[in-house]
Motif scaffolding. Structure first.
Motif, PDB file in Angstrom:
ATOM      1  N   UNK A  10       0.800  -1.211   0.000  1.00  0.00           N
ATOM      2  CA  UNK A  10       0.000   0.000   0.000  1.00  0.00           C
ATOM      3  C   UNK A  10       0.840   1.271   0.000  1.00  0.00           C
ATOM      4  N   UNK A  11       0.163   2.416  -0.094  1.00  0.00           N
ATOM      5  CA  UNK A  11       0.842   3.701  -0.249  1.00  0.00           C
ATOM      6  C   UNK A  11       1.674   4.079   0.975  1.00  0.00           C
ATOM      7  N   UNK A  12       1.139   3.837   2.173  1.00  0.00           N
ATOM      8  CA  UNK A  12       1.921   4.159   3.377  1.00  0.00           C
ATOM      9  C   UNK A  12       3.213   3.357   3.409  1.00  0.00           C
ATOM     10  N   UNK A  13       3.137   2.093   3.029  1.00  0.00           N
ATOM     11  CA  UNK A  13       4.333   1.249   2.979  1.00  0.00           C
ATOM     12  C   UNK A  13       5.313   1.772   1.944  1.00  0.00           C
ATOM     13  N   UNK A  14       4.794   2.131   0.769  1.00  0.00           N
ATOM     14  CA  UNK A  14       5.664   2.629  -0.301  1.00  0.00           C
ATOM     15  C   UNK A  14       6.362   3.920   0.108  1.00  0.00           C
ATOM     16  N   UNK A  15       5.726   4.695   0.969  1.00  0.00           N
ATOM     17  CA  UNK A  15       6.327   5.935   1.457  1.00  0.00           C
ATOM     18  C   UNK A  15       7.126   5.730   2.746  1.00  0.00           C
ATOM     19  N   UNK A  16       7.271   4.460   3.149  1.00  0.00           N
ATOM     20  CA  UNK A  16       8.048   4.078   4.338  1.00  0.00           C
ATOM     21  C   UNK A  16       7.510   4.734   5.608  1.00  0.00           C
ATOM     22  N   UNK A  17       6.190   4.831   5.684  1.00  0.00           N
ATOM     23  CA  UNK A  17       5.548   5.383   6.867  1.00  0.00           C
ATOM     24  C   UNK A  17       5.196   4.231   7.810  1.00  0.00           C
ATOM     25  N   UNK A  18       5.795   4.160   8.990  1.00  0.00           N
ATOM     26  CA  UNK A  18       5.521   3.040   9.894  1.00  0.00           C
ATOM     27  C   UNK A  18       4.122   3.129  10.485  1.00  0.00           C
ATOM     28  N   UNK A  19       3.515   1.979  10.663  1.00  0.00           N
ATOM     29  CA  UNK A  19       2.159   1.896  11.204  1.00  0.00           C
ATOM     30  C   UNK A  19       2.059   0.894  12.352  1.00  0.00           C
ATOM     31  N   UNK A  20       3.141   0.218  12.667  1.00  0.00           N
ATOM     32  CA  UNK A  20       3.149  -0.785  13.732  1.00  0.00           C
ATOM     33  C   UNK A  20       4.392  -0.646  14.589  1.00  0.00           C
ATOM     34  N   UNK A  21       4.287  -1.158  15.808  1.00  0.00           N
ATOM     35  CA  UNK A  21       5.417  -1.269  16.713  1.00  0.00           C
ATOM     36  C   UNK A  21       5.551  -2.712  17.180  1.00  0.00           C
ATOM     37  N   UNK A  22       6.770  -3.167  17.341  1.00  0.00           N
ATOM     38  CA  UNK A  22       7.063  -4.395  18.074  1.00  0.00           C
ATOM     39  C   UNK A  22       7.739  -3.985  19.370  1.00  0.00           C
ATOM     40  N   UNK A  23       7.259  -4.529  20.469  1.00  0.00           N
ATOM     41  CA  UNK A  23       7.696  -4.090  21.798  1.00  0.00           C
ATOM     42  C   UNK A  23       8.199  -5.286  22.608  1.00  0.00           C
ATOM     43  N   UNK A  24       9.330  -5.117  23.242  1.00  0.00           N
ATOM     44  CA  UNK A  24       9.862  -6.122  24.161  1.00  0.00           C
ATOM     45  C   UNK A  24       9.820  -5.547  25.574  1.00  0.00           C
ATOM     46  N   UNK A  25       9.073  -6.211  26.449  1.00  0.00           N
ATOM     47  CA  UNK A  25       8.914  -5.761  27.834  1.00  0.00           C
ATOM     48  C   UNK A  25       9.126  -6.938  28.780  1.00  0.00           C
ATOM     49  N   UNK A  26       9.446  -6.635  30.028  1.00  0.00           N
ATOM     50  CA  UNK A  26       9.588  -7.700  31.013  1.00  0.00           C
ATOM     51  C   UNK A  26       8.767  -7.351  32.258  1.00  0.00           C
ATOM     52  N   UNK A  27       8.385  -8.389  32.965  1.00  0.00           N
ATOM     53  CA  UNK A  27       7.723  -8.228  34.265  1.00  0.00           C
ATOM     54  C   UNK A  27       8.805  -8.066  35.321  1.00  0.00           C
ATOM     55  N   UNK A  28       8.788  -6.957  35.992  1.00  0.00           N
ATOM     56  CA  UNK A  28       9.806  -6.705  37.008  1.00  0.00           C
ATOM     57  C   UNK A  28       9.760  -7.764  38.110  1.00  0.00           C
ATOM     58  N   UNK A  29      10.907  -8.071  38.647  1.00  0.00           N
ATOM     59  CA  UNK A  29      10.973  -9.028  39.731  1.00  0.00           C
ATOM     60  C   UNK A  29      11.954 -10.126  39.410  1.00  0.00           C
ATOM     61  N   UNK A  30      12.216 -10.995  40.403  1.00  0.00           N
ATOM     62  CA  UNK A  30      13.169 -12.072  40.215  1.00  0.00           C
ATOM     63  C   UNK A  30      12.528 -13.382  40.617  1.00  0.00           C
TER      64      UNK A  30
END
Length: 254
Positions: free
Chosen positions: A234-254
């Motif tokens: 699509x056009x947004x992709x062709x214009x290199x406009x990001x539409x998603x995020x990938x996120x890495x998170x952790x639950x604090x604690x041990x």
């Protein structure tokens, strides 16, 4: 349609897409599974970019939940890498694909057909890692999902999530004009519901970064890393406009 729960509509829509050859409903081949057994593998949280392997660590013996991650695409890879896998998905055909691949390759997996908008059917601290590819765009409220993810993760556990950041929902079908106000909520905006119906797009919702990232932080996660991605076409992709995020998170604690 108005008499149905929107999640039921989405499950039926996704099943229909799968029957029509939807990319995210095609299970991996035996050859791809065998390559993963040999340590050659990749998976996606978002349309085009592969998740860095270091986001996972060593999966041998780890308990992994695929949240709305049915379809026989990622869970078989994690099983091949030695993980003990559970998948929860609302789509009947995505669930059937998981069963088919597991039977074909001979590994064990716990398969649950369920709705992630409800409390997750797991005890506190059940999993080492949750893999949650783009899917909460089909859910009105995401903060409760993040809270449930935190609850079912072990201390120090990892949440890998693919999320939208709303740009797709403000543009027209040709991605040339801004036509919609935010939030995009078809349950309260009949014009937006008609737009989705005309495009056979199920029932989708925009979510702010406050909901997606802020919601994880509010739930108690620590953000470790992220990257952006495009639609893949699509056009947004062709214009290199990001539409998603990938996120890495952790639950604090041990």
């Amino acid at each position: 349609m108005a008499d149905k729960n929107y999640q039921d509509i989405n499950a039926e829509t996704i099943d229909r897409w799968i029957e029509e050859g939807w990319e995210w409903g095609k299970p991996i081949s035996h050859e791809v599974y065998e390559a993963a057994v040999r340590g050659i593998w990749d998976v996606k949280l978002t349309p085009t970019k592969m998740v860095p392997h270091e986001w996972f660590g060593d999966l041998r013996g780890k308990k992994v939940l695929g949240l709305a991650s049915g379809g026989g695409q990622q869970m078989p890879v994690f099983a091949a890498l030695g993980a003990e896998c559970t998948v929860l998905d609302y789509s009947t055909l995505q669930i059937e694909s998981e069963r088919m691949v597991a039977a074909r390759e001979g590994y064990q997996i716990t398969i649950i057909q369920g709705d992630m908008t409800k409390p997750l059917p797991f005890e506190d601290g059940s999993f080492d890692l949750i893999f949650h590819p783009v899917s909460n765009c089909y859910v009105k409220e995401v903060r409760t999902i993040w809270k449930e993810c935190l609850r079912v993760l072990k201390p120090g556990g990892t949440l890998l999530s693919g999320v939208d950041h709303y740009i797709n929902y403000i543009v027209d079908s040709e991605e040339k004009m801004i036509v919609n106000p935010l939030p995009f909520d078809p349950l309260t905006n009949p014009e937006q519901m008609k737009q989705l119906q005309d495009e056979d797009a199920g029932v989708q919702f925009s979510h702010s970064l406050e909901e997606q990232i802020g919601g994880q932080l509010e739930a108690g996660f620590t953000l470790l890393d992220l990257y952006e991605d495009t639609n893949g076409e699509g056009r947004l992709h062709e214009m290199n406009i990001p539409t998603f995020l990938a996120i890495r998170s952790i639950k604090r604690g041990t």
